[in-house]
Design a protein around this motif. Structure first.
Motif, PDB file in Angstrom:
ATOM      1  N   ILE A  53       0.842  -1.205   0.000  1.00 51.36           N
ATOM      2  CA  ILE A  53       0.000   0.000   0.000  1.00 51.36           C
ATOM      3  C   ILE A  53       0.873   1.250   0.000  1.00 51.36           C
ATOM      4  O   ILE A  53       0.625   2.196  -0.750  1.00 51.36           O
ATOM      5  CB  ILE A  53      -0.966  -0.006   1.201  1.00 51.36           C
ATOM      6  CG1 ILE A  53      -2.018  -1.093   1.019  1.00 51.36           C
ATOM      7  CG2 ILE A  53      -1.617   1.357   1.397  1.00 51.36           C
ATOM      8  CD1 ILE A  53      -2.851  -1.370   2.254  1.00 51.36           C
ATOM      9  N   ARG A  54       1.904   1.262   0.825  1.00 48.17           N
ATOM     10  CA  ARG A  54       2.819   2.411   0.871  1.00 48.17           C
ATOM     11  C   ARG A  54       3.460   2.647  -0.489  1.00 48.17           C
ATOM     12  O   ARG A  54       3.509   3.773  -0.998  1.00 48.17           O
ATOM     13  CB  ARG A  54       3.895   2.192   1.930  1.00 48.17           C
ATOM     14  CG  ARG A  54       4.839   3.391   2.079  1.00 48.17           C
ATOM     15  CD  ARG A  54       6.151   3.026   2.677  1.00 48.17           C
ATOM     16  NE  ARG A  54       6.810   2.072   1.774  1.00 48.17           N
ATOM     17  CZ  ARG A  54       7.875   1.370   2.090  1.00 48.17           C
ATOM     18  NH1 ARG A  54       8.404   1.468   3.268  1.00 48.17           N
ATOM     19  NH2 ARG A  54       8.418   0.541   1.219  1.00 48.17           N
ATOM     20  N   ASP A  55       3.935   1.568  -1.112  1.00 53.00           N
ATOM     21  CA  ASP A  55       4.571   1.691  -2.417  1.00 53.00           C
ATOM     22  C   ASP A  55       3.598   2.200  -3.474  1.00 53.00           C
ATOM     23  O   ASP A  55       3.950   3.038  -4.304  1.00 53.00           O
ATOM     24  CB  ASP A  55       5.169   0.354  -2.850  1.00 53.00           C
ATOM     25  CG  ASP A  55       6.351  -0.078  -1.999  1.00 53.00           C
ATOM     26  OD1 ASP A  55       6.921   0.781  -1.272  1.00 53.00           O
ATOM     27  OD2 ASP A  55       6.709  -1.277  -2.046  1.00 53.00           O
ATOM     28  N   LEU A  56       2.369   1.700  -3.452  1.00 50.25           N
ATOM     29  CA  LEU A  56       1.357   2.155  -4.408  1.00 50.25           C
ATOM     30  C   LEU A  56       1.026   3.625  -4.206  1.00 50.25           C
ATOM     31  O   LEU A  56       0.863   4.371  -5.182  1.00 50.25           O
ATOM     32  CB  LEU A  56       0.095   1.295  -4.307  1.00 50.25           C
ATOM     33  CG  LEU A  56       0.222  -0.123  -4.853  1.00 50.25           C
ATOM     34  CD1 LEU A  56      -1.020  -0.937  -4.518  1.00 50.25           C
ATOM     35  CD2 LEU A  56       0.469  -0.104  -6.358  1.00 50.25           C
ATOM     36  N   ARG A  57       0.939   4.057  -2.964  1.00 47.86           N
ATOM     37  CA  ARG A  57       0.675   5.478  -2.692  1.00 47.86           C
ATOM     38  C   ARG A  57       1.801   6.353  -3.228  1.00 47.86           C
ATOM     39  O   ARG A  57       1.549   7.424  -3.778  1.00 47.86           O
ATOM     40  CB  ARG A  57       0.489   5.710  -1.196  1.00 47.86           C
ATOM     41  CG  ARG A  57      -0.839   5.227  -0.681  1.00 47.86           C
ATOM     42  CD  ARG A  57      -0.994   5.512   0.794  1.00 47.86           C
ATOM     43  NE  ARG A  57      -2.324   5.118   1.240  1.00 47.86           N
ATOM     44  CZ  ARG A  57      -2.651   4.942   2.496  1.00 47.86           C
ATOM     45  NH1 ARG A  57      -1.767   5.118   3.456  1.00 47.86           N
ATOM     46  NH2 ARG A  57      -3.875   4.586   2.819  1.00 47.86           N
ATOM     47  N   GLN A  58       3.030   5.901  -3.069  1.00 51.31           N
ATOM     48  CA  GLN A  58       4.163   6.657  -3.601  1.00 51.31           C
ATOM     49  C   GLN A  58       4.092   6.733  -5.121  1.00 51.31           C
ATOM     50  O   GLN A  58       4.365   7.778  -5.712  1.00 51.31           O
ATOM     51  CB  GLN A  58       5.483   6.029  -3.144  1.00 51.31           C
ATOM     52  CG  GLN A  58       5.775   6.223  -1.674  1.00 51.31           C
ATOM     53  CD  GLN A  58       7.010   5.472  -1.210  1.00 51.31           C
ATOM     54  OE1 GLN A  58       7.515   4.579  -1.892  1.00 51.31           O
ATOM     55  NE2 GLN A  58       7.514   5.832  -0.036  1.00 51.31           N
ATOM     56  N   GLN A  59       3.731   5.619  -5.760  1.00 51.51           N
ATOM     57  CA  GLN A  59       3.602   5.609  -7.212  1.00 51.51           C
ATOM     58  C   GLN A  59       2.491   6.550  -7.672  1.00 51.51           C
ATOM     59  O   GLN A  59       2.644   7.272  -8.660  1.00 51.51           O
ATOM     60  CB  GLN A  59       3.326   4.193  -7.711  1.00 51.51           C
ATOM     61  CG  GLN A  59       4.501   3.251  -7.569  1.00 51.51           C
ATOM     62  CD  GLN A  59       4.138   1.829  -7.970  1.00 51.51           C
ATOM     63  OE1 GLN A  59       3.177   1.597  -8.707  1.00 51.51           O
ATOM     64  NE2 GLN A  59       4.902   0.872  -7.463  1.00 51.51           N
ATOM     65  N   ILE A  60       1.387   6.537  -6.961  1.00 51.41           N
ATOM     66  CA  ILE A  60       0.256   7.417  -7.306  1.00 51.41           C
ATOM     67  C   ILE A  60       0.664   8.877  -7.168  1.00 51.41           C
ATOM     68  O   ILE A  60       0.351   9.699  -8.029  1.00 51.41           O
ATOM     69  CB  ILE A  60      -0.976   7.084  -6.436  1.00 51.41           C
ATOM     70  CG1 ILE A  60      -1.542   5.726  -6.838  1.00 51.41           C
ATOM     71  CG2 ILE A  60      -2.036   8.171  -6.538  1.00 51.41           C
ATOM     72  CD1 ILE A  60      -2.573   5.165  -5.881  1.00 51.41           C
ATOM     73  N   ARG A  61       1.372   9.212  -6.073  1.00 50.38           N
ATOM     74  CA  ARG A  61       1.835  10.590  -5.893  1.00 50.38           C
ATOM     75  C   ARG A  61       2.769  11.009  -7.017  1.00 50.38           C
ATOM     76  O   ARG A  61       2.661  12.110  -7.560  1.00 50.38           O
ATOM     77  CB  ARG A  61       2.533  10.749  -4.548  1.00 50.38           C
ATOM     78  CG  ARG A  61       1.607  11.051  -3.397  1.00 50.38           C
ATOM     79  CD  ARG A  61       2.366  11.511  -2.150  1.00 50.38           C
ATOM     80  NE  ARG A  61       3.180  10.452  -1.572  1.00 50.38           N
ATOM     81  CZ  ARG A  61       2.735   9.536  -0.727  1.00 50.38           C
ATOM     82  NH1 ARG A  61       1.489   9.546  -0.349  1.00 50.38           N
ATOM     83  NH2 ARG A  61       3.546   8.614  -0.247  1.00 50.38           N
TER      84      ARG A  61
END
Length: 68
Positions: A14-22
């Motif tokens: 989830i953390r990695d996906l949020r970083q990718q989205i940002r």
């Protein structure tokens, strides 16, 4: 009972996906801004400044510091 290792892995995903989205959002914003003329970019920046000030408007109204 949830598997603590699996939960930890999901939290990291989830953390990695949020970083990718940002990062994608920032890239889209940068690309959009690159399309703007100088005048349009100035107007966008004025809107951004106004948005940051928006939360204080009720206090100014309460003190009768704004005219409608």
């Amino acid at each position: 009972d949830p598997d603590a290792g699996a939960v930890g892995d999901l939290v990291l995903q989830i953390r990695d996906l949020r970083q990718q989205i940002r990062a994608l959002g920032q890239s889209a914003t940068d690309q959009f801004e690159a399309l703007l003329s100088e005048e349009q970019a100035g107007r966008l920046n004025a809107v951004r400044r106004a948005a940051r000030l928006q939360p204080v408007i009720p206090a100014f109204r309460l003190l009768h510091l704004l005219r409608d």
